[in-house]
Design a protein around this motif. Structure first.
Motif, PDB file in Angstrom:
ATOM      1  N   TYR A   1      13.776   9.677   1.380  1.00  0.00           N
ATOM      2  CA  TYR A   1      14.857   8.820   1.868  1.00  0.00           C
ATOM      3  C   TYR A   1      15.602   8.296   0.655  1.00  0.00           C
ATOM      4  CZ  TYR A   1      17.341   5.047   4.224  1.00  0.00           C
ATOM      5  OH  TYR A   1      18.324   4.235   4.716  1.00  0.00           O
ATOM      6  N   ALA A   2      16.918   8.326   0.728  1.00  0.00           N
ATOM      7  CA  ALA A   2      17.745   7.832  -0.374  1.00  0.00           C
ATOM      8  C   ALA A   2      18.773   6.855   0.174  1.00  0.00           C
ATOM      9  CB  ALA A   2      18.448   8.991  -1.083  1.00  0.00           C
ATOM     10  N   THR A   3      18.966   5.771  -0.550  1.00  0.00           N
ATOM     11  CA  THR A   3      19.908   4.758  -0.078  1.00  0.00           C
ATOM     12  C   THR A   3      21.353   5.242  -0.110  1.00  0.00           C
ATOM     13  OG1 THR A   3      20.013   3.760  -2.286  1.00  0.00           O
ATOM     14  CG2 THR A   3      18.420   2.830  -0.714  1.00  0.00           C
ATOM     15  N   ASP A   4      21.636   6.300  -0.864  1.00  0.00           N
ATOM     16  CA  ASP A   4      23.012   6.807  -0.870  1.00  0.00           C
ATOM     17  C   ASP A   4      23.294   7.693   0.348  1.00  0.00           C
ATOM     18  OD1 ASP A   4      21.508   8.949  -1.740  1.00  0.00           O
ATOM     19  OD2 ASP A   4      22.840   9.475  -3.391  1.00  0.00           O
ATOM     20  N   ASP A   5      22.288   7.976   1.153  1.00  0.00           N
ATOM     21  CA  ASP A   5      22.444   8.670   2.438  1.00  0.00           C
ATOM     22  C   ASP A   5      21.562   7.938   3.450  1.00  0.00           C
ATOM     23  OD1 ASP A   5      22.869  10.399   4.543  1.00  0.00           O
ATOM     24  OD2 ASP A   5      21.773  12.075   3.661  1.00  0.00           O
ATOM     25  N   PRO A   6      21.946   6.704   3.803  1.00  0.00           N
ATOM     26  CA  PRO A   6      21.051   5.839   4.560  1.00  0.00           C
ATOM     27  C   PRO A   6      20.807   6.245   6.014  1.00  0.00           C
ATOM     28  CG  PRO A   6      23.182   4.801   4.358  1.00  0.00           C
ATOM     29  CD  PRO A   6      23.222   6.043   3.512  1.00  0.00           C
ATOM     30  N   TYR A   7      21.546   7.194   6.513  1.00  0.00           N
ATOM     31  CA  TYR A   7      21.391   7.589   7.910  1.00  0.00           C
ATOM     32  C   TYR A   7      20.328   8.664   8.127  1.00  0.00           C
ATOM     33  CZ  TYR A   7      25.760   5.111   8.796  1.00  0.00           C
ATOM     34  OH  TYR A   7      26.736   4.150   8.901  1.00  0.00           O
ATOM     35  N   SER A   8      19.894   9.322   7.063  1.00  0.00           N
ATOM     36  CA  SER A   8      19.009  10.468   7.278  1.00  0.00           C
ATOM     37  C   SER A   8      17.714  10.385   6.487  1.00  0.00           C
ATOM     38  CB  SER A   8      19.730  11.773   6.933  1.00  0.00           C
ATOM     39  OG  SER A   8      19.934  11.887   5.546  1.00  0.00           O
ATOM     40  N   VAL A   9      16.731  11.099   7.012  1.00  0.00           N
ATOM     41  CA  VAL A   9      15.453  11.312   6.351  1.00  0.00           C
ATOM     42  C   VAL A   9      15.402  12.800   6.033  1.00  0.00           C
ATOM     43  CG1 VAL A   9      12.942  11.279   6.647  1.00  0.00           C
ATOM     44  CG2 VAL A   9      14.333   9.427   7.589  1.00  0.00           C
ATOM     45  N   GLN A  10      14.973  13.128   4.838  1.00  0.00           N
ATOM     46  CA  GLN A  10      14.922  14.518   4.410  1.00  0.00           C
ATOM     47  C   GLN A  10      13.494  15.044   4.536  1.00  0.00           C
ATOM     48  OE1 GLN A  10      15.373  16.660   0.154  1.00  0.00           O
ATOM     49  NE2 GLN A  10      16.915  15.144   0.606  1.00  0.00           N
ATOM     50  N   PHE A  11      13.362  16.216   5.132  1.00  0.00           N
ATOM     51  CA  PHE A  11      12.080  16.898   5.226  1.00  0.00           C
ATOM     52  C   PHE A  11      12.177  18.147   4.359  1.00  0.00           C
ATOM     53  CE2 PHE A  11      12.251  14.315   8.978  1.00  0.00           C
ATOM     54  CZ  PHE A  11      10.943  13.901   9.188  1.00  0.00           C
ATOM     55  N   HIS A  12      11.437  18.163   3.246  1.00  0.00           N
ATOM     56  CA  HIS A  12      11.474  19.289   2.313  1.00  0.00           C
ATOM     57  C   HIS A  12      10.168  20.064   2.475  1.00  0.00           C
ATOM     58  CE1 HIS A  12      11.440  20.777  -2.125  1.00  0.00           C
ATOM     59  NE2 HIS A  12      11.746  21.731  -1.295  1.00  0.00           N
ATOM     60  N   PHE A  13      10.287  21.289   2.969  1.00  0.00           N
ATOM     61  CA  PHE A  13       9.137  22.151   3.181  1.00  0.00           C
ATOM     62  C   PHE A  13       8.932  22.947   1.902  1.00  0.00           C
ATOM     63  CE2 PHE A  13      10.967  21.023   7.145  1.00  0.00           C
ATOM     64  CZ  PHE A  13       9.896  20.813   7.982  1.00  0.00           C
ATOM     65  N   ARG A  14       7.935  22.563   1.131  1.00  0.00           N
ATOM     66  CA  ARG A  14       7.729  23.134  -0.201  1.00  0.00           C
ATOM     67  C   ARG A  14       7.502  24.641  -0.172  1.00  0.00           C
ATOM     68  NH1 ARG A  14       3.918  18.999  -3.542  1.00  0.00           N
ATOM     69  NH2 ARG A  14       5.563  17.540  -4.064  1.00  0.00           N
ATOM     70  N   SER A  15       6.804  25.136   0.824  1.00  0.00           N
ATOM     71  CA  SER A  15       6.442  26.554   0.830  1.00  0.00           C
ATOM     72  C   SER A  15       7.663  27.462   0.856  1.00  0.00           C
ATOM     73  CB  SER A  15       5.533  26.867   2.015  1.00  0.00           C
ATOM     74  OG  SER A  15       6.218  26.602   3.220  1.00  0.00           O
ATOM     75  N   GLY A  16       8.736  27.024   1.463  1.00  0.00           N
ATOM     76  CA  GLY A  16       9.917  27.870   1.541  1.00  0.00           C
ATOM     77  C   GLY A  16      11.149  27.255   0.918  1.00  0.00           C
ATOM     78  N   SER A  17      10.985  26.140   0.223  1.00  0.00           N
ATOM     79  CA  SER A  17      12.103  25.410  -0.374  1.00  0.00           C
ATOM     80  C   SER A  17      13.206  25.126   0.642  1.00  0.00           C
ATOM     81  CB  SER A  17      12.677  26.168  -1.576  1.00  0.00           C
ATOM     82  OG  SER A  17      11.697  26.234  -2.585  1.00  0.00           O
TER      83      SER A  17
END
Length: 147
Positions: free
Chosen positions: A33-49
């Protein structure tokens, strides 16, 4: 209001439906989560970038009741070992993918995001970012000032 970015690695299980039935594989997901994009949560799937940006409101709603339509759905269910959140993602190229995550881990992470930018304060946060941009300098090809 705290500024910045937070992330947490959560071990989830990716459920695959194949000819042999349903199989499950553990997968690490970095939730950010980043305050410069306060509306979204990022899901980063490491296995496939692969990264999915999902509405924070949708994820929070999915902890209480099934939420979402189409590409992203979130729902939480009681299980023998505790509550499980199911994140379903559909990229329209492959069959929809179901991931189970620990509901309490996800809930704890979302509580941290609310400390950074309280629910309902996202628009104010974005407006402050816009106000800090030096539009004159930006239009002249310079770097963004104040942001």
């Amino acid at each position: 209001m705290t500024l910045g970015r937070i992330s947490q690695t959560i071990t989830a299980h990716h459920h695959l439906i194949g000819e042999d039935g349903v199989s499950s594989a553990a997968i690490e997901i970095v939730v950010a989560y980043a305050t410069d994009d306060p509306y979204s949560v990022q899901f980063h799937f490491r296995s496939g970038s692969v990264r999915w940006f999902v509405s924070r409101d949708l994820v929070i709603s999915g902890l209480e009741a099934a939420s979402g339509e189409g590409d992203v759905r979130v729902s939480t269910h009681g299980t023998v070992g505790g509550d499980t959140t199911i994140l379903t993602l559909n990229n329209h190229q492959d069959p929809p993918a179901d991931f189970t995550l620990g509901a309490y881990e996800l809930m704890s992470f979302l509580q941290l995001t609310e400390q950074m930018v309280p629910l309902g304060a996202e628009t104010r946060r974005v407006q402050r970012q816009i106000e800090r941009i030096d539009w004159t300098r930006l239009a002249a090809g310079g770097a963004e000032a104040g942001g």
